[in-house]
Design a protein around this motif. Structure first.
Motif, PDB file in Angstrom:
ATOM      1  N   GLU A 134      36.003  52.002  28.241  1.00  0.00           N
ATOM      2  CA  GLU A 134      35.627  50.919  29.136  1.00  0.00           C
ATOM      3  C   GLU A 134      34.185  50.506  28.843  1.00  0.00           C
ATOM      4  O   GLU A 134      33.290  51.355  28.803  1.00  0.00           O
ATOM      5  N   VAL A 135      33.975  49.228  28.631  1.00  0.00           N
ATOM      6  CA  VAL A 135      32.620  48.727  28.382  1.00  0.00           C
ATOM      7  C   VAL A 135      32.139  47.836  29.518  1.00  0.00           C
ATOM      8  O   VAL A 135      30.967  47.447  29.531  1.00  0.00           O
ATOM      9  N   GLY A 136      33.010  47.541  30.465  1.00  0.00           N
ATOM     10  CA  GLY A 136      32.576  46.746  31.601  1.00  0.00           C
ATOM     11  C   GLY A 136      33.731  46.248  32.435  1.00  0.00           C
ATOM     12  O   GLY A 136      34.900  46.440  32.103  1.00  0.00           O
ATOM     13  N   ARG A 137      33.340  45.624  33.509  1.00  0.00           N
ATOM     14  CA  ARG A 137      34.318  45.011  34.413  1.00  0.00           C
ATOM     15  C   ARG A 137      33.865  43.583  34.621  1.00  0.00           C
ATOM     16  O   ARG A 137      32.715  43.337  34.983  1.00  0.00           O
ATOM     17  N   ARG A 138      34.774  42.667  34.388  1.00  0.00           N
ATOM     18  CA  ARG A 138      34.476  41.259  34.585  1.00  0.00           C
ATOM     19  C   ARG A 138      35.018  40.881  35.960  1.00  0.00           C
ATOM     20  O   ARG A 138      36.225  40.791  36.148  1.00  0.00           O
ATOM     21  N   GLU A 139      34.102  40.706  36.913  1.00  0.00           N
ATOM     22  CA  GLU A 139      34.499  40.451  38.296  1.00  0.00           C
ATOM     23  C   GLU A 139      34.857  38.986  38.500  1.00  0.00           C
ATOM     24  O   GLU A 139      34.139  38.096  38.046  1.00  0.00           O
ATOM     25  N   LYS A 140      35.980  38.786  39.154  1.00  0.00           N
ATOM     26  CA  LYS A 140      36.452  37.441  39.482  1.00  0.00           C
ATOM     27  C   LYS A 140      36.328  36.509  38.275  1.00  0.00           C
ATOM     28  O   LYS A 140      35.818  35.405  38.372  1.00  0.00           O
ATOM     29  N   ILE A 141      36.843  36.968  37.133  1.00  0.00           N
ATOM     30  CA  ILE A 141      36.733  36.226  35.873  1.00  0.00           C
ATOM     31  C   ILE A 141      37.675  35.020  35.838  1.00  0.00           C
ATOM     32  O   ILE A 141      37.419  34.048  35.134  1.00  0.00           O
ATOM     33  N   GLY A 142      38.752  35.065  36.605  1.00  0.00           N
ATOM     34  CA  GLY A 142      39.675  33.937  36.619  1.00  0.00           C
ATOM     35  C   GLY A 142      40.608  33.999  37.809  1.00  0.00           C
ATOM     36  O   GLY A 142      40.770  35.050  38.418  1.00  0.00           O
ATOM     37  N   GLN A 143      41.194  32.845  38.116  1.00  0.00           N
ATOM     38  CA  GLN A 143      42.161  32.800  39.205  1.00  0.00           C
ATOM     39  C   GLN A 143      43.570  32.954  38.655  1.00  0.00           C
ATOM     40  O   GLN A 143      43.899  32.418  37.606  1.00  0.00           O
ATOM     41  N   HIS A 144      44.343  33.705  39.389  1.00  0.00           N
ATOM     42  CA  HIS A 144      45.726  33.975  39.020  1.00  0.00           C
ATOM     43  C   HIS A 144      46.562  33.787  40.271  1.00  0.00           C
ATOM     44  O   HIS A 144      46.382  34.528  41.242  1.00  0.00           O
ATOM     45  N   TYR A 145      47.426  32.789  40.265  1.00  0.00           N
ATOM     46  CA  TYR A 145      48.204  32.451  41.445  1.00  0.00           C
ATOM     47  C   TYR A 145      47.311  32.266  42.671  1.00  0.00           C
ATOM     48  O   TYR A 145      47.622  32.727  43.756  1.00  0.00           O
ATOM     49  N   GLY A 146      46.155  31.615  42.470  1.00  0.00           N
ATOM     50  CA  GLY A 146      45.247  31.291  43.560  1.00  0.00           C
ATOM     51  C   GLY A 146      44.349  32.419  44.020  1.00  0.00           C
ATOM     52  O   GLY A 146      43.605  32.260  44.984  1.00  0.00           O
ATOM     53  N   VAL A 147      44.390  33.565  43.337  1.00  0.00           N
ATOM     54  CA  VAL A 147      43.575  34.720  43.716  1.00  0.00           C
ATOM     55  C   VAL A 147      42.599  35.028  42.582  1.00  0.00           C
ATOM     56  O   VAL A 147      43.001  35.095  41.416  1.00  0.00           O
ATOM     57  N   TRP A 148      41.325  35.218  42.916  1.00  0.00           N
ATOM     58  CA  TRP A 148      40.340  35.615  41.903  1.00  0.00           C
ATOM     59  C   TRP A 148      40.638  37.040  41.466  1.00  0.00           C
ATOM     60  O   TRP A 148      40.820  37.930  42.301  1.00  0.00           O
TER      61      TRP A 148
END
Length: 180
Positions: A134-148
């Protein structure tokens, strides 16, 4: 089970497995599978694999996508691994990913990366077992079915291709990749 190169002839089965992954809502941001021509253009021409069951059915697939069109990233690719719902939990993903790593290195890829939803624990587990970290976490990188949604960014650096501790004896070369 055995592994074979993925070709256009396999696309109907590969697409169906991709759609099963999409249905989980934890495999990809995509909500519809592309046609073969679009999928083919978006993936490297090498390192495309299918898993065949003893019953001669396609039960999984794996492929690499370029992360950028810039030549400096020619040795970096993004991993896709999908397993048919009926074959999950049987080691298909592990075998596909191990073969994909070997194929990537044989084709000059020095870094593999994967962006995985944190809820997709099986995928995170098989990637860790294949040497991804694991090199990181991309928070709220995209919406999927209206959910970040967040993704966990994983990376695997080859120990046989790419960066070495010793300076190169000659001018460095650029690894080229080809997409269709």
């Amino acid at each position: 089970m055995h592994l074979l190169p993925l070709t256009a002839d396999h696309w109907p089965s590969v697409r169906a497995i991709y759609e099963e992954g999409m249905a989980t809502r934890n495999a990809t941001f995509n909500t519809a599978a592309p046609e073969w021509e679009e999928w083919d253009r978006g993936h490297l021409v090498h390192s495309r694999l299918i898993a065949i069951s003893p019953e001669q059915e396609i039960v999984g697939w794996a492929a690499l996508s370029p992360v950028s069109g810039r030549c400096v990233y020619g040795g970096v690719a993004e991993v896709s691994v999908y397993v048919a719902r009926a074959a999950r939990g049987r080691g298909v993903g592990r075998q596909l990913l191990a073969a994909l790593v070997a194929s990537s290195e044989a084709n000059g890829i020095w870094t593999l990366q994967a962006g995985i939803f944190p809820e997709n624990r099986p995928s995170l587990t098989i990637h860790a077992a294949a040497g991804f970290r694991e090199v990181g976490r991309r928070e709220k990188i995209g919406q999927h079915y209206g959910v970040w949604r967040d993704t966990v960014l994983l990376e695997r650096r080859s120990s046989v291709v790419g960066i070495s501790e010793a300076p190169p004896a000659a001018a460095p070369t650029t690894v080229q990749y080809t997409t269709r």
